[in-house]
Scaffold this motif. Structure first.
Motif, PDB file in Angstrom:
ATOM      1  N   UNK A  23       0.858  -1.181   0.000  1.00  0.00           N
ATOM      2  CA  UNK A  23       0.000   0.000   0.000  1.00  0.00           C
ATOM      3  C   UNK A  23       0.891   1.227   0.000  1.00  0.00           C
ATOM      4  N   UNK A  24       0.654   2.109  -0.958  1.00  0.00           N
ATOM      5  CA  UNK A  24       1.387   3.385  -1.026  1.00  0.00           C
ATOM      6  C   UNK A  24       2.881   3.200  -0.813  1.00  0.00           C
ATOM      7  N   UNK A  25       3.488   2.311  -1.592  1.00  0.00           N
ATOM      8  CA  UNK A  25       4.936   2.060  -1.581  1.00  0.00           C
ATOM      9  C   UNK A  25       5.458   1.506  -0.264  1.00  0.00           C
ATOM     10  N   UNK A  26       4.602   0.875   0.525  1.00  0.00           N
ATOM     11  CA  UNK A  26       5.032   0.196   1.747  1.00  0.00           C
ATOM     12  C   UNK A  26       4.618  -1.260   1.665  1.00  0.00           C
ATOM     13  N   UNK A  27       5.496  -2.124   2.156  1.00  0.00           N
ATOM     14  CA  UNK A  27       5.170  -3.536   2.259  1.00  0.00           C
ATOM     15  C   UNK A  27       4.717  -3.824   3.678  1.00  0.00           C
ATOM     16  N   UNK A  28       3.611  -4.517   3.816  1.00  0.00           N
ATOM     17  CA  UNK A  28       3.081  -4.918   5.117  1.00  0.00           C
ATOM     18  C   UNK A  28       3.069  -6.439   5.193  1.00  0.00           C
ATOM     19  N   UNK A  29       3.453  -6.959   6.341  1.00  0.00           N
ATOM     20  CA  UNK A  29       3.480  -8.403   6.575  1.00  0.00           C
ATOM     21  C   UNK A  29       2.693  -8.718   7.839  1.00  0.00           C
ATOM     22  N   UNK A  30       1.943  -9.818   7.798  1.00  0.00           N
ATOM     23  CA  UNK A  30       1.236 -10.287   8.982  1.00  0.00           C
ATOM     24  C   UNK A  30       0.997 -11.777   8.843  1.00  0.00           C
ATOM     25  N   UNK A  31       0.859 -12.446   9.965  1.00  0.00           N
ATOM     26  CA  UNK A  31       0.495 -13.862   9.926  1.00  0.00           C
ATOM     27  C   UNK A  31      -0.848 -14.100  10.616  1.00  0.00           C
ATOM     28  N   UNK A  33      -3.256 -11.121  11.024  1.00  0.00           N
ATOM     29  CA  UNK A  33      -4.150 -10.004  10.774  1.00  0.00           C
ATOM     30  C   UNK A  33      -4.318  -9.060  11.950  1.00  0.00           C
ATOM     31  N   UNK A  34      -3.543  -9.271  13.012  1.00  0.00           N
ATOM     32  CA  UNK A  34      -3.638  -8.423  14.201  1.00  0.00           C
ATOM     33  C   UNK A  34      -2.449  -7.481  14.338  1.00  0.00           C
ATOM     34  N   UNK A  35      -1.262  -7.982  14.074  1.00  0.00           N
ATOM     35  CA  UNK A  35      -0.044  -7.186  14.158  1.00  0.00           C
ATOM     36  C   UNK A  35       0.588  -7.137  12.770  1.00  0.00           C
ATOM     37  N   UNK A  36       0.965  -5.955  12.337  1.00  0.00           N
ATOM     38  CA  UNK A  36       1.546  -5.756  11.013  1.00  0.00           C
ATOM     39  C   UNK A  36       2.952  -5.184  11.135  1.00  0.00           C
ATOM     40  N   UNK A  37       3.890  -5.794  10.427  1.00  0.00           N
ATOM     41  CA  UNK A  37       5.231  -5.241  10.285  1.00  0.00           C
ATOM     42  C   UNK A  37       5.307  -4.629   8.906  1.00  0.00           C
ATOM     43  N   UNK A  38       6.002  -3.516   8.792  1.00  0.00           N
ATOM     44  CA  UNK A  38       6.069  -2.832   7.505  1.00  0.00           C
ATOM     45  C   UNK A  38       7.503  -2.453   7.158  1.00  0.00           C
ATOM     46  N   UNK A  39       7.736  -2.333   5.873  1.00  0.00           N
ATOM     47  CA  UNK A  39       9.027  -1.927   5.328  1.00  0.00           C
ATOM     48  C   UNK A  39       8.755  -0.926   4.219  1.00  0.00           C
ATOM     49  N   UNK A  40       9.497   0.179   4.237  1.00  0.00           N
ATOM     50  CA  UNK A  40       9.392   1.148   3.160  1.00  0.00           C
ATOM     51  C   UNK A  40      10.725   1.865   3.001  1.00  0.00           C
ATOM     52  N   UNK A  41      10.864   2.536   1.864  1.00  0.00           N
ATOM     53  CA  UNK A  41      12.073   3.305   1.567  1.00  0.00           C
ATOM     54  C   UNK A  41      11.660   4.730   1.267  1.00  0.00           C
ATOM     55  N   UNK A  42      12.358   5.663   1.911  1.00  0.00           N
ATOM     56  CA  UNK A  42      12.092   7.077   1.672  1.00  0.00           C
ATOM     57  C   UNK A  42      13.370   7.859   1.918  1.00  0.00           C
ATOM     58  N   UNK A  70      18.138  -6.085   4.872  1.00  0.00           N
ATOM     59  CA  UNK A  70      17.887  -7.500   4.605  1.00  0.00           C
ATOM     60  C   UNK A  70      17.963  -8.306   5.893  1.00  0.00           C
ATOM     61  N   UNK A  71      18.935  -8.008   6.722  1.00  0.00           N
ATOM     62  CA  UNK A  71      19.062  -8.714   7.998  1.00  0.00           C
ATOM     63  C   UNK A  71      17.804  -8.498   8.849  1.00  0.00           C
ATOM     64  N   UNK A  72      17.331  -7.272   8.938  1.00  0.00           N
ATOM     65  CA  UNK A  72      16.128  -6.984   9.727  1.00  0.00           C
ATOM     66  C   UNK A  72      14.910  -7.693   9.137  1.00  0.00           C
ATOM     67  N   UNK A  73      14.848  -7.775   7.824  1.00  0.00           N
ATOM     68  CA  UNK A  73      13.752  -8.490   7.182  1.00  0.00           C
ATOM     69  C   UNK A  73      13.785  -9.977   7.553  1.00  0.00           C
ATOM     70  N   UNK A  74      14.972 -10.570   7.612  1.00  0.00           N
ATOM     71  CA  UNK A  74      15.109 -11.965   8.038  1.00  0.00           C
ATOM     72  C   UNK A  74      14.666 -12.108   9.495  1.00  0.00           C
ATOM     73  N   UNK A  75      15.037 -11.159  10.338  1.00  0.00           N
ATOM     74  CA  UNK A  75      14.628 -11.201  11.751  1.00  0.00           C
ATOM     75  C   UNK A  75      13.103 -11.133  11.869  1.00  0.00           C
ATOM     76  N   UNK A  76      12.487 -10.195  11.168  1.00  0.00           N
ATOM     77  CA  UNK A  76      11.031 -10.001  11.256  1.00  0.00           C
ATOM     78  C   UNK A  76      10.280 -11.211  10.707  1.00  0.00           C
ATOM     79  N   UNK A  77      10.592 -11.602   9.473  1.00  0.00           N
ATOM     80  CA  UNK A  77       9.870 -12.717   8.866  1.00  0.00           C
ATOM     81  C   UNK A  77      10.257 -14.040   9.511  1.00  0.00           C
ATOM     82  N   UNK A  78      11.513 -14.160   9.939  1.00  0.00           N
ATOM     83  CA  UNK A  78      11.945 -15.370  10.640  1.00  0.00           C
ATOM     84  C   UNK A  78      11.214 -15.559  11.952  1.00  0.00           C
ATOM     85  N   UNK A  79      10.894 -14.468  12.635  1.00  0.00           N
ATOM     86  CA  UNK A  79      10.151 -14.600  13.899  1.00  0.00           C
ATOM     87  C   UNK A  79       8.728 -15.097  13.641  1.00  0.00           C
ATOM     88  N   UNK A  80       8.130 -14.683  12.528  1.00  0.00           N
ATOM     89  CA  UNK A  80       6.818 -15.223  12.155  1.00  0.00           C
ATOM     90  C   UNK A  80       6.925 -16.730  11.924  1.00  0.00           C
TER      91      UNK A  80
END
Length: 89
Positions: A23-31, A33-42, A70-80
């Motif tokens: 959404x609007x150049x941001x990636x949102x991740x959830x497993x 539907x209650x807590x969302x992690x997001x990644x964006x570049x600005x 990339x490391x933080x993305x592995x941490x976030x998605x790896x925790x899911x």
């Protein structure tokens, strides 16, 4: 600019119930539907955030280094993945 993370995200989210939305150049991740992690570049910074809904507020990590992002993305998605499989931390 986030296309450079597509391969990593695809590998980490393969065969899992992790939902990815853009959404609007941001990636949102959830497993759940209650807590969302997001990644964006600005302005040259990769930013990560976490909220109870797909929020466009500020983030908790800012970095210009794509390797750290990339490391933080592995941490976030790896925790899911760990939680979904009931693996120990």
């Amino acid at each position: 600019m986030l296309e450079e993370f597509d391969d990593l995200i695809s590998r980490l989210c393969a065969n899992s119930p992790i939902t990815q939305e853009e959404h609007r150049d941001r990636l949102f991740f959830t497993d759940d539907g209650l807590i969302f992690d997001s990644l964006w570049e600005r302005n040259g910074y990769f930013t990560f955030g976490r909220s109870e809904r797909p929020s466009f507020g500020g983030g908790h990590l800012w970095t210009r280094n794509p390797t750290i992002a990339q490391y933080q993305l592995v941490v976030v998605l790896g925790s899911y993945i760990r939680r979904l499989n009931s693996w120990d931390p």
